[in-house]
Design a protein around this motif. Sequence first.
Motif, short mmCIF file in Angstrom:
data_model
loop_
_atom_site.label_atom_id
_atom_site.label_comp_id
_atom_site.label_asym_id
_atom_site.label_seq_id
_atom_site.Cartn_x
_atom_site.Cartn_y
_atom_site.Cartn_z
N ALA A 165 -4.29 -22.34 -3.36
CA ALA A 165 -3.74 -21.03 -3.23
C ALA A 165 -3.74 -20.82 -1.61
N ASN A 166 -2.54 -20.05 -1.34
CA ASN A 166 -2.51 -19.63 0.10
C ASN A 166 -3.80 -18.77 0.45
N PRO A 167 -4.10 -18.55 1.59
CA PRO A 167 -5.08 -17.82 2.28
C PRO A 167 -4.71 -16.32 2.24
N ILE A 168 -5.72 -15.36 2.08
CA ILE A 168 -5.19 -13.84 2.18
C ILE A 168 -6.19 -13.36 3.27
N SER A 169 -5.63 -12.82 4.52
CA SER A 169 -6.37 -12.09 5.41
C SER A 169 -6.54 -10.95 5.25
N VAL A 170 -7.64 -10.44 4.62
CA VAL A 170 -7.99 -9.02 4.38
C VAL A 170 -9.32 -8.78 4.50
N PRO A 171 -9.92 -7.75 5.15
CA PRO A 171 -11.29 -7.48 5.30
C PRO A 171 -11.89 -6.85 4.04
N ASP A 172 -13.12 -7.07 3.71
CA ASP A 172 -13.59 -6.20 2.64
C ASP A 172 -13.79 -4.62 3.03
N ALA A 173 -13.63 -3.85 2.13
CA ALA A 173 -13.83 -2.41 2.47
C ALA A 173 -13.81 -1.35 1.44
N PRO A 174 -14.64 -0.38 1.48
CA PRO A 174 -14.78 0.50 0.31
C PRO A 174 -13.32 0.92 -0.35
N VAL A 175 -13.19 1.12 -1.73
CA VAL A 175 -12.11 1.55 -2.21
C VAL A 175 -11.93 3.17 -1.82
N ARG A 176 -10.64 3.30 -1.70
CA ARG A 176 -10.48 4.82 -1.41
C ARG A 176 -9.80 5.44 -2.65
N PRO A 177 -10.17 6.77 -2.99
CA PRO A 177 -9.81 7.55 -4.03
C PRO A 177 -8.26 7.51 -4.04
N LYS A 178 -7.69 7.75 -5.27
CA LYS A 178 -6.20 7.62 -5.19
C LYS A 178 -5.37 9.01 -5.55
N ALA A 179 -6.22 10.07 -5.56
CA ALA A 179 -5.61 11.47 -5.98
C ALA A 179 -4.88 11.59 -4.72
N GLY A 180 -3.56 12.20 -5.09
CA GLY A 180 -2.59 12.58 -4.13
C GLY A 180 -1.87 11.40 -3.56
N ALA A 181 -2.06 10.14 -3.94
CA ALA A 181 -1.45 8.94 -3.35
C ALA A 181 -0.18 8.68 -3.78
N ASP A 182 0.62 7.87 -2.80
CA ASP A 182 1.77 7.39 -3.26
C ASP A 182 2.04 6.30 -3.82
N PHE A 183 3.01 5.73 -4.47
CA PHE A 183 3.38 4.29 -4.96
C PHE A 183 3.99 3.84 -3.88
N LEU A 184 3.69 2.48 -3.52
CA LEU A 184 3.89 1.78 -2.42
C LEU A 184 4.93 0.37 -2.79
N PHE A 185 5.94 0.20 -2.08
CA PHE A 185 6.62 -1.21 -1.96
C PHE A 185 6.48 -1.57 -0.50
#
Length: 424
Positions: free
Chosen positions: A218-238
Amino acid sequence: MHVVLVADHAFVNGGQAKVAIDSALGLSARGHRVTYFAAVGPADPRLAAAGIRVVCLNQDDISTARSKLAFALQAIWNRTAARRLAEVLRLADPRDTIVHVHAFAKALSPSIGLALRESGLPLVYTMHEFFLVCPNGGFYEYPAARICHRTPMSRDCLTTHCDARSYPRKLLRVVRHAGLASVARLPELFRHVITISDLQERTIVPHLPRTTVFHRVANPISVPDAPVRPKAGADFLFVGRISTEKGAPVFAEAARRAGIRPVFAGDGEQAAELAARYPEAVMLGWQGPAAIQDLMRSARALVFPSVWYEGQPLTVYEALACGTGVIVSDACAGREAVEDGETGFWFRSGDPEALAAHLRRLADDDLADRMGRAAHDRYWAAPLTRDAHLDRLALVYDAVMREAVAARLAQAPATRMALPHPVR
């Protein structure tokens, strides 16, 4: 070990080059000698800073070529690349050198096959796309906007206009592929092929020699771990190229039917058209990696509506790592990362109403939060880090090198060694 990495670009211009450069940096950090051979510069300064030998030809790709005719000749058969690669490989010690090819179709051309065969060195090829078996590299008909199931280089293939630009360019690709198959003979040369998803491997198996050994890395993914943010009021993203094959129009239409505001992060040939047709859409344009990850963490869900084969869509994994669920088309390998109903949803490829149904469901804040937490927890239970990528590469390299040693020793009548099994 001495690892020679071969790629079209010496800088990050997309997923292929990013993986190749990340691998080069990681291999060097683990104490291996690394040579990075590429056609198009400028070279990423991190390579030289890490002590990596960079051989960059400073040639053009299609985006920088001043003469389209000259570049067409280069893309079909790049004599300079073949000659320079041969010079590099002649100096390599076959006892500790392995050559890993990541890309050739955008600038190096199939001509490198002559240098690779002449060297006699152990070889590995990573299948980032499908140029090794398909003339246009994607098993996709751009004018018809659909996946192609024709046999490559068959009569049906040759008479079908599938290129994103023109049929004459398709014919140039056919000429290149004929050289790839008949002169360079790359499908036979690359006995060891790394794949990055089940879908990709199923697609290519019928078109490669039966002696091909497949490995999964599998290809490597460069993302640091961080707390999950709440989704209230959030948009759908492309996130990505705003084009037909990426499914951008499908998302825009589905969002309108669902009564939600779509957010696009990226650019592409259809950005202006979609902005005019769907004025409610938010067009953020191109964003850097840090900004993309921040958008992902803040999104209600990532929408990945690609209508063509995708080997291993990095944005899908990045969103999961960021704690955001993913709504993914069932036509691409991104679905392999998403547990339908748990960390996101699958929808029928190219169907805006099917996508709209899931957009409506995820309007529920609690459901979006649950999926985001599940996505985060399941990704980080087995993250696709660079170290995990390098560990898998080490197993593949070891298998390939042991096979090469066995082949050399087999030339002595009294010596026989068992061949290694592929890395799965």
